[in-house]
Design an enzyme around this catalytic site. Structure first.
Site, mmCIF file in Angstrom:
data_model
loop_
_atom_site.group_PDB
_atom_site.id
_atom_site.type_symbol
_atom_site.label_atom_id
_atom_site.label_comp_id
_atom_site.label_asym_id
_atom_site.label_seq_id
_atom_site.Cartn_x
_atom_site.Cartn_y
_atom_site.Cartn_z
ATOM 1 N N TYR A 44 31.341 27.019 44.314
ATOM 2 C CA TYR A 44 31.041 28.215 43.505
ATOM 3 C C TYR A 44 29.587 28.613 43.647
ATOM 4 O O TYR A 44 29.260 29.798 43.659
ATOM 5 C CB TYR A 44 31.436 27.980 42.036
ATOM 6 C CG TYR A 44 32.904 28.216 41.815
ATOM 7 C CD1 TYR A 44 33.827 27.173 41.928
ATOM 8 C CD2 TYR A 44 33.393 29.496 41.561
ATOM 9 C CE1 TYR A 44 35.184 27.402 41.792
ATOM 10 C CE2 TYR A 44 34.753 29.743 41.415
ATOM 11 C CZ TYR A 44 35.642 28.683 41.525
ATOM 12 O OH TYR A 44 36.997 28.922 41.411
ATOM 13 N N ARG B 197 29.361 30.641 46.695
ATOM 14 C CA ARG B 197 29.815 32.025 46.425
ATOM 15 C C ARG B 197 28.748 32.775 45.633
ATOM 16 O O ARG B 197 28.502 33.959 45.868
ATOM 17 C CB ARG B 197 31.140 32.005 45.657
ATOM 18 C CG ARG B 197 32.329 31.576 46.510
ATOM 19 C CD ARG B 197 33.604 31.522 45.710
ATOM 20 N NE ARG B 197 33.981 32.833 45.177
ATOM 21 C CZ ARG B 197 34.951 33.004 44.266
ATOM 22 N NH1 ARG B 197 35.593 31.942 43.763
ATOM 23 N NH2 ARG B 197 35.260 34.203 43.819
ATOM 24 N N VAL C 93 35.466 38.245 39.267
ATOM 25 C CA VAL C 93 34.528 37.439 38.473
ATOM 26 C C VAL C 93 33.078 37.846 38.753
ATOM 27 O O VAL C 93 32.163 37.280 38.167
ATOM 28 C CB VAL C 93 34.738 35.931 38.776
ATOM 29 C CG1 VAL C 93 36.118 35.481 38.310
ATOM 30 C CG2 VAL C 93 34.504 35.605 40.249
ATOM 31 N N ASP C 94 32.880 38.825 39.662
ATOM 32 C CA ASP C 94 31.522 39.312 39.905
ATOM 33 C C ASP C 94 31.155 40.344 38.833
ATOM 34 O O ASP C 94 32.015 40.749 38.052
ATOM 35 C CB ASP C 94 31.410 39.922 41.313
ATOM 36 C CG ASP C 94 32.284 41.160 41.504
ATOM 37 O OD1 ASP C 94 33.081 41.215 42.461
ATOM 38 O OD2 ASP C 94 32.185 42.101 40.671
ATOM 39 N N HIS D 167 39.792 37.167 34.580
ATOM 40 C CA HIS D 167 39.658 35.841 35.204
ATOM 41 C C HIS D 167 38.267 35.252 34.990
ATOM 42 O O HIS D 167 37.815 34.397 35.753
ATOM 43 C CB HIS D 167 40.005 35.931 36.699
ATOM 44 C CG HIS D 167 41.441 36.247 36.929
ATOM 45 N ND1 HIS D 167 41.924 36.699 38.136
ATOM 46 C CD2 HIS D 167 42.521 36.183 36.112
ATOM 47 C CE1 HIS D 167 43.237 36.907 38.033
ATOM 48 N NE2 HIS D 167 43.623 36.607 36.830
ATOM 49 N N CYS E 193 27.985 18.225 24.433
ATOM 50 C CA CYS E 193 29.006 17.170 24.264
ATOM 51 C C CYS E 193 29.055 16.188 25.432
ATOM 52 O O CYS E 193 29.801 15.217 25.376
ATOM 53 C CB CYS E 193 30.381 17.808 24.076
ATOM 54 S SG CYS E 193 31.088 18.419 25.610
ATOM 55 N N THR F 61 44.117 45.247 44.789
ATOM 56 C CA THR F 61 44.692 43.962 44.407
ATOM 57 C C THR F 61 46.024 43.760 45.124
ATOM 58 O O THR F 61 46.794 44.707 45.290
ATOM 59 C CB THR F 61 44.902 43.826 42.883
ATOM 60 O OG1 THR F 61 45.498 42.554 42.614
ATOM 61 C CG2 THR F 61 45.780 44.931 42.313
ATOM 62 N N PRO G 62 43.985 49.939 51.269
ATOM 63 C CA PRO G 62 44.342 50.237 52.660
ATOM 64 C C PRO G 62 45.726 49.694 53.020
ATOM 65 O O PRO G 62 46.403 50.251 53.879
ATOM 66 C CB PRO G 62 43.259 49.557 53.480
ATOM 67 C CG PRO G 62 42.403 48.787 52.546
ATOM 68 C CD PRO G 62 42.767 49.148 51.159
ATOM 69 N N ALA H 29 38.700 51.707 49.016
ATOM 70 C CA ALA H 29 38.265 52.196 47.696
ATOM 71 C C ALA H 29 36.953 52.967 47.790
ATOM 72 O O ALA H 29 36.780 53.981 47.116
ATOM 73 C CB ALA H 29 38.108 51.006 46.752
HETATM 74 N N1 APR Z 1 39.467 48.933 49.301
HETATM 75 C C1 APR Z 1 40.584 48.742 48.535
HETATM 76 N N2 APR Z 1 41.402 47.646 48.662
HETATM 77 C C2 APR Z 1 41.067 46.740 49.598
HETATM 78 C C3 APR Z 1 39.932 46.883 50.438
HETATM 79 C C4 APR Z 1 39.112 48.034 50.248
HETATM 80 N N3 APR Z 1 38.024 48.250 50.974
HETATM 81 N N4 APR Z 1 39.872 45.803 51.279
HETATM 82 C C5 APR Z 1 40.958 45.021 50.963
HETATM 83 N N5 APR Z 1 41.677 45.592 49.972
HETATM 84 C C6 APR Z 1 42.900 45.102 49.328
HETATM 85 C C7 APR Z 1 43.841 44.293 50.193
HETATM 86 O O1 APR Z 1 44.682 45.104 50.972
HETATM 87 C C8 APR Z 1 44.607 43.496 49.146
HETATM 88 O O2 APR Z 1 45.721 44.228 48.675
HETATM 89 O O3 APR Z 1 42.523 44.246 48.285
HETATM 90 C C9 APR Z 1 43.584 43.333 48.009
HETATM 91 C C10 APR Z 1 42.983 41.951 47.869
HETATM 92 O O4 APR Z 1 43.996 41.061 47.465
HETATM 93 P P1 APR Z 1 43.629 39.538 47.111
HETATM 94 O O5 APR Z 1 42.714 39.007 48.131
HETATM 95 O O6 APR Z 1 44.912 38.844 46.860
HETATM 96 O O7 APR Z 1 42.771 39.648 45.765
HETATM 97 P P2 APR Z 1 43.269 39.831 44.254
HETATM 98 O O8 APR Z 1 44.518 40.632 44.177
HETATM 99 O O9 APR Z 1 42.112 40.299 43.476
HETATM 100 O O10 APR Z 1 43.582 38.311 43.855
HETATM 101 C C11 APR Z 1 44.024 38.053 42.546
HETATM 102 O O11 APR Z 1 43.884 35.687 42.906
HETATM 103 O O12 APR Z 1 42.768 34.045 43.971
HETATM 104 C C12 APR Z 1 42.999 34.595 42.747
HETATM 105 O O13 APR Z 1 41.679 34.571 40.795
HETATM 106 C C13 APR Z 1 41.737 35.104 42.078
HETATM 107 O O14 APR Z 1 41.388 37.174 40.873
HETATM 108 C C14 APR Z 1 41.961 36.617 42.027
HETATM 109 C C15 APR Z 1 43.460 36.726 42.048
#
Ligand code: APR
Length: 240
Positions: A59, A62, A91-92, A109, A142, A180, A206, A223
Protein backbone atom coordinates in the site's frame (compact mmCIF):
# COMPACT_ATOMS: atom_id res chain seq x y z
CA UNK A 1 -31.49 12.35 -20.28
CA UNK A 2 -29.41 14.19 -17.69
CA UNK A 3 -31.15 17.50 -18.37
CA UNK A 4 -34.54 15.86 -17.76
CA UNK A 5 -33.34 14.30 -14.50
CA UNK A 6 -34.16 16.14 -11.27
CA UNK A 7 -31.96 13.87 -9.14
CA UNK A 8 -28.67 12.52 -10.50
CA UNK A 9 -25.72 10.84 -8.78
CA UNK A 10 -22.42 9.35 -9.91
CA UNK A 11 -21.12 5.85 -9.18
CA UNK A 12 -17.45 5.49 -10.11
CA UNK A 13 -14.57 3.05 -10.10
CA UNK A 14 -10.90 2.77 -10.97
CA UNK A 15 -11.47 3.81 -14.59
CA UNK A 16 -12.18 7.36 -13.39
CA UNK A 17 -8.57 7.67 -12.22
CA UNK A 18 -6.97 5.69 -15.06
CA UNK A 19 -6.10 8.77 -17.12
CA UNK A 20 -4.30 10.22 -14.09
CA UNK A 21 -1.94 7.24 -14.32
CA UNK A 22 -3.53 5.19 -11.53
CA UNK A 23 -3.65 1.49 -12.47
CA UNK A 24 -7.06 -0.15 -12.55
CA UNK A 25 -7.58 -3.63 -11.10
CA UNK A 26 -8.95 -5.78 -13.92
CA UNK A 27 -8.28 -4.06 -17.22
CA UNK A 28 -6.76 -6.23 -19.95
CA UNK A 29 -3.04 -5.67 -20.29
CA UNK A 30 0.01 -5.88 -18.00
CA UNK A 31 -0.66 -2.86 -15.78
CA UNK A 32 -3.86 -3.94 -14.05
CA UNK A 33 -3.12 -4.58 -10.38
CA UNK A 34 -4.82 -7.95 -10.04
CA UNK A 35 -2.97 -9.33 -13.05
CA UNK A 36 0.30 -8.44 -11.30
CA UNK A 37 -0.52 -9.06 -7.66
CA UNK A 38 -2.59 -11.55 -5.68
CA UNK A 39 -5.52 -9.83 -3.95
CA UNK A 40 -5.86 -12.63 -1.37
CA UNK A 41 -2.28 -11.94 -0.26
CA UNK A 42 -2.45 -8.13 -0.38
CA UNK A 43 -6.08 -7.06 0.06
CA UNK A 44 -7.59 -9.45 2.62
CA UNK A 45 -7.50 -9.81 6.42
CA UNK A 46 -5.96 -13.26 5.91
CA UNK A 47 -3.16 -11.81 3.79
CA UNK A 48 -2.51 -9.16 6.44
CA UNK A 49 -2.44 -11.76 9.21
CA UNK A 50 0.02 -13.87 7.19
CA UNK A 51 2.43 -11.03 6.35
CA UNK A 52 1.44 -7.54 7.61
CA UNK A 53 4.77 -5.98 6.57
CA UNK A 54 4.32 -7.06 2.96
CA UNK A 55 0.76 -5.67 2.86
CA UNK A 56 1.72 -2.30 4.32
CA UNK A 57 4.74 -2.09 1.98
CA UNK A 58 2.48 -2.71 -1.02
CA UNK A 59 0.00 0.00 0.00
CA UNK A 60 2.89 2.37 0.62
CA UNK A 61 4.12 1.62 -2.90
CA UNK A 62 0.63 2.54 -4.21
CA UNK A 63 0.70 5.70 -2.00
CA UNK A 64 4.00 6.73 -3.55
CA UNK A 65 2.53 6.41 -7.03
CA UNK A 66 -0.59 8.33 -5.99
CA UNK A 67 1.53 11.16 -4.58
CA UNK A 68 2.86 11.78 -8.10
CA UNK A 69 -0.49 12.03 -9.93
CA UNK A 70 -3.04 14.78 -10.48
CA UNK A 71 -6.80 14.82 -11.07
CA UNK A 72 -7.72 14.42 -14.76
CA UNK A 73 -10.41 16.21 -16.82
CA UNK A 74 -13.00 13.63 -15.70
CA UNK A 75 -12.41 14.39 -12.02
CA UNK A 76 -12.57 18.11 -12.74
CA UNK A 77 -15.77 17.84 -14.78
CA UNK A 78 -17.45 15.90 -11.97
CA UNK A 79 -16.12 18.18 -9.21
CA UNK A 80 -17.49 21.20 -11.10
CA UNK A 81 -20.98 19.78 -10.54
CA UNK A 82 -21.00 20.99 -6.94
CA UNK A 83 -24.51 19.73 -6.10
CA UNK A 84 -23.75 16.18 -7.21
CA UNK A 85 -23.04 13.32 -4.84
CA UNK A 86 -20.10 11.15 -5.92
CA UNK A 87 -20.39 7.54 -4.81
CA UNK A 88 -16.98 6.02 -5.45
CA UNK A 89 -15.19 2.72 -5.00
CA UNK A 90 -11.88 4.55 -5.35
CA UNK A 91 -9.64 4.94 -2.30
CA UNK A 92 -7.73 7.89 -3.80
CA UNK A 93 -8.72 11.52 -3.11
CA UNK A 94 -8.50 12.81 -6.68
CA UNK A 95 -12.14 13.97 -6.70
CA UNK A 96 -11.50 16.05 -3.59
CA UNK A 97 -8.21 17.32 -5.07
CA UNK A 98 -10.22 18.38 -8.13
CA UNK A 99 -12.44 20.46 -5.84
CA UNK A 100 -15.28 18.13 -4.88
CA UNK A 101 -16.42 18.81 -1.33
CA UNK A 102 -15.47 15.91 0.94
CA UNK A 103 -18.98 15.59 2.37
CA UNK A 104 -20.32 14.96 -1.15
CA UNK A 105 -17.90 12.10 -1.91
CA UNK A 106 -18.99 8.74 -0.49
CA UNK A 107 -15.96 6.43 -0.33
CA UNK A 108 -17.51 2.95 -0.23
CA UNK A 109 -14.14 1.18 -0.04
CA UNK A 110 -12.47 3.56 2.39
CA UNK A 111 -9.43 5.76 1.83
CA UNK A 112 -5.74 5.06 1.21
CA UNK A 113 -5.03 8.54 2.69
CA UNK A 114 -5.50 7.16 6.21
CA UNK A 115 -4.42 4.28 8.42
CA UNK A 116 -6.69 2.78 11.02
CA UNK A 117 -6.26 0.30 13.85
CA UNK A 118 -6.84 -3.30 12.77
CA UNK A 119 -8.50 -4.03 16.08
CA UNK A 120 -12.24 -3.62 15.35
CA UNK A 121 -12.82 -2.46 18.95
CA UNK A 122 -10.37 0.45 18.59
CA UNK A 123 -11.26 3.48 16.48
CA UNK A 124 -7.81 5.02 16.20
CA UNK A 125 -7.27 6.63 12.77
CA UNK A 126 -4.27 8.56 11.38
CA UNK A 127 -3.82 10.60 8.20
CA UNK A 128 -0.85 9.36 6.14
CA UNK A 129 1.62 11.48 4.17
CA UNK A 130 1.53 9.83 0.72
CA UNK A 131 5.08 11.04 0.02
CA UNK A 132 6.45 9.54 3.19
CA UNK A 133 4.09 6.83 4.46
CA UNK A 134 5.16 5.08 7.69
CA UNK A 135 6.02 1.36 7.74
CA UNK A 136 4.09 -1.22 9.73
CA UNK A 137 3.67 -0.04 13.34
CA UNK A 138 1.56 -0.65 16.42
CA UNK A 139 -1.50 1.40 17.32
CA UNK A 140 -0.55 4.00 19.97
CA UNK A 141 -3.83 3.38 21.74
CA UNK A 142 -4.19 -0.45 21.88
CA UNK A 143 -0.99 -1.90 20.45
CA UNK A 144 -2.62 -3.79 17.57
CA UNK A 145 -1.24 -3.12 14.07
CA UNK A 146 -2.27 -0.08 12.07
CA UNK A 147 -3.33 -0.84 8.48
CA UNK A 148 -4.59 1.16 5.48
CA UNK A 149 -8.16 2.39 6.09
CA UNK A 150 -9.43 0.62 2.95
CA UNK A 151 -12.01 -2.18 2.71
CA UNK A 152 -10.42 -5.55 1.98
CA UNK A 153 -12.07 -8.53 0.34
CA UNK A 154 -14.21 -10.28 2.94
CA UNK A 155 -14.64 -7.10 5.01
CA UNK A 156 -17.81 -5.07 5.47
CA UNK A 157 -18.22 -1.67 3.86
CA UNK A 158 -18.47 1.33 6.24
CA UNK A 159 -22.15 0.99 7.15
CA UNK A 160 -22.96 4.69 7.41
CA UNK A 161 -21.54 5.39 3.95
CA UNK A 162 -23.27 2.33 2.47
CA UNK A 163 -26.64 3.31 3.93
CA UNK A 164 -26.31 6.85 2.53
CA UNK A 165 -25.36 5.53 -0.93
CA UNK A 166 -28.09 2.90 -1.00
CA UNK A 167 -30.77 5.33 0.15
CA UNK A 168 -29.70 7.91 -2.46
CA UNK A 169 -29.76 5.29 -5.24
CA UNK A 170 -33.39 4.55 -4.37
CA UNK A 171 -34.37 8.14 -5.12
CA UNK A 172 -32.67 8.94 -8.42
CA UNK A 173 -33.86 9.78 -11.92
CA UNK A 174 -30.47 8.98 -13.37
CA UNK A 175 -27.30 7.23 -12.18
CA UNK A 176 -24.11 8.08 -14.07
CA UNK A 177 -21.79 5.06 -13.88
CA UNK A 178 -18.14 5.85 -14.66
CA UNK A 179 -15.23 3.43 -15.08
CA UNK A 180 -16.22 0.37 -13.11
CA UNK A 181 -16.32 -3.29 -14.13
CA UNK A 182 -19.36 -3.54 -11.83
CA UNK A 183 -18.21 -6.97 -10.61
CA UNK A 184 -17.47 -6.33 -6.92
CA UNK A 185 -20.38 -6.51 -4.49
CA UNK A 186 -22.13 -5.03 -2.62
CA UNK A 187 -20.98 -1.82 -4.40
CA UNK A 188 -21.92 -3.04 -7.90
CA UNK A 189 -25.42 -3.76 -6.55
CA UNK A 190 -26.12 -0.02 -6.44
CA UNK A 191 -26.78 -0.08 -10.20
CA UNK A 192 -29.54 -2.69 -9.77
CA UNK A 193 -30.90 -0.84 -6.73
CA UNK A 194 -31.15 2.40 -8.74
CA UNK A 195 -32.75 0.68 -11.73
CA UNK A 196 -35.24 -1.18 -9.57
CA UNK A 197 -36.25 2.19 -8.08
CA UNK A 198 -36.95 3.53 -11.60
CA UNK A 199 -33.70 5.35 -12.29
CA UNK A 200 -32.14 5.57 -15.74
CA UNK A 201 -28.52 4.40 -16.00
CA UNK A 202 -25.88 6.04 -18.19
CA UNK A 203 -22.49 4.29 -18.40
CA UNK A 204 -19.21 5.94 -19.41
CA UNK A 205 -16.48 3.37 -20.08
CA UNK A 206 -14.35 2.43 -23.11
CA UNK A 207 -15.45 -1.20 -22.45
CA UNK A 208 -18.92 -0.86 -20.95
CA UNK A 209 -19.02 -4.59 -20.06
CA UNK A 210 -21.29 -5.67 -17.19
CA UNK A 211 -22.38 -2.13 -16.35
CA UNK A 212 -23.15 -1.56 -20.04
CA UNK A 213 -25.55 -4.48 -19.89
CA UNK A 214 -27.55 -2.62 -17.22
CA UNK A 215 -27.49 0.73 -18.99
CA UNK A 216 -30.12 2.73 -20.83
CA UNK A 217 -27.21 4.43 -22.59
CA UNK A 218 -23.56 3.38 -22.76
CA UNK A 219 -20.99 5.93 -23.94
CA UNK A 220 -18.02 3.82 -25.01
CA UNK A 221 -15.20 6.25 -24.43
CA UNK A 222 -12.63 7.42 -21.90
CA UNK A 223 -14.05 9.37 -18.97
CA UNK A 224 -11.55 12.18 -19.53
CA UNK A 225 -12.91 12.69 -23.05
CA UNK A 226 -16.59 12.02 -22.50
CA UNK A 227 -17.40 13.69 -19.18
CA UNK A 228 -16.20 17.25 -19.92
CA UNK A 229 -18.28 17.23 -23.15
CA UNK A 230 -21.27 15.50 -21.55
CA UNK A 231 -21.47 17.71 -18.45
CA UNK A 232 -20.59 21.04 -19.99
CA UNK A 233 -23.35 23.56 -19.42
CA UNK A 234 -25.32 21.23 -17.12
CA UNK A 235 -26.06 21.99 -13.50
CA UNK A 236 -26.86 18.61 -12.02
CA UNK A 237 -28.24 17.97 -8.56
CA UNK A 238 -28.44 14.95 -6.30
CA UNK A 239 -31.17 16.67 -4.36
CA UNK A 240 -29.62 16.21 -0.92
N1 APR B 1 -12.36 5.95 -18.59
C1 APR B 1 -13.45 5.25 -18.15
N2 APR B 1 -13.39 3.92 -17.80
C2 APR B 1 -12.20 3.31 -17.92
C3 APR B 1 -11.04 3.97 -18.38
C4 APR B 1 -11.16 5.35 -18.72
N3 APR B 1 -10.12 6.06 -19.15
N4 APR B 1 -10.00 3.08 -18.39
C5 APR B 1 -10.53 1.89 -17.95
N5 APR B 1 -11.84 2.03 -17.68
C6 APR B 1 -12.79 1.02 -17.18
C7 APR B 1 -12.53 -0.41 -17.60
O1 APR B 1 -13.05 -0.69 -18.88
C8 APR B 1 -13.25 -1.18 -16.50
O2 APR B 1 -14.62 -1.36 -16.83
O3 APR B 1 -12.71 1.02 -15.78
C9 APR B 1 -13.13 -0.25 -15.28
C10 APR B 1 -12.14 -0.69 -14.23
O4 APR B 1 -12.62 -1.87 -13.63
P1 APR B 1 -11.84 -2.51 -12.38
O5 APR B 1 -10.39 -2.49 -12.65
O6 APR B 1 -12.50 -3.80 -12.08
O7 APR B 1 -12.08 -1.46 -11.20
P2 APR B 1 -13.36 -1.27 -10.25
O8 APR B 1 -14.62 -1.61 -10.95
O9 APR B 1 -13.25 0.06 -9.64
O10 APR B 1 -13.06 -2.37 -9.12
C11 APR B 1 -13.97 -2.49 -8.06
O11 APR B 1 -12.53 -4.04 -6.92
O12 APR B 1 -10.38 -4.61 -6.53
C12 APR B 1 -11.50 -4.08 -5.95
O13 APR B 1 -11.71 -2.62 -4.11
C13 APR B 1 -11.28 -2.67 -5.43
O14 APR B 1 -12.73 -0.74 -5.63
C14 APR B 1 -12.19 -1.83 -6.33
C15 APR B 1 -13.23 -2.82 -6.76
Amino acid sequence: MLEQSRRVAVFSGAGLSAESGVATFRDPGPDALWSRFDPTELASPEGFAADPERVVAWYNWRRGRLAAVQPNPAHRALAAQTRLIQITQNVDSLLEQAGASADRVYHLHGSIMRDRCHNAACDHVETVDLRNPPPLRPCPRCGAYLRPAVVWFGEALPQDVWRQAESLCRQLDCLLVVGTSATVYPAAGLIEIARAAGSRVVVVDPNPGVAGGQADLALAGAAGDVLPALLEGLDLDSGS
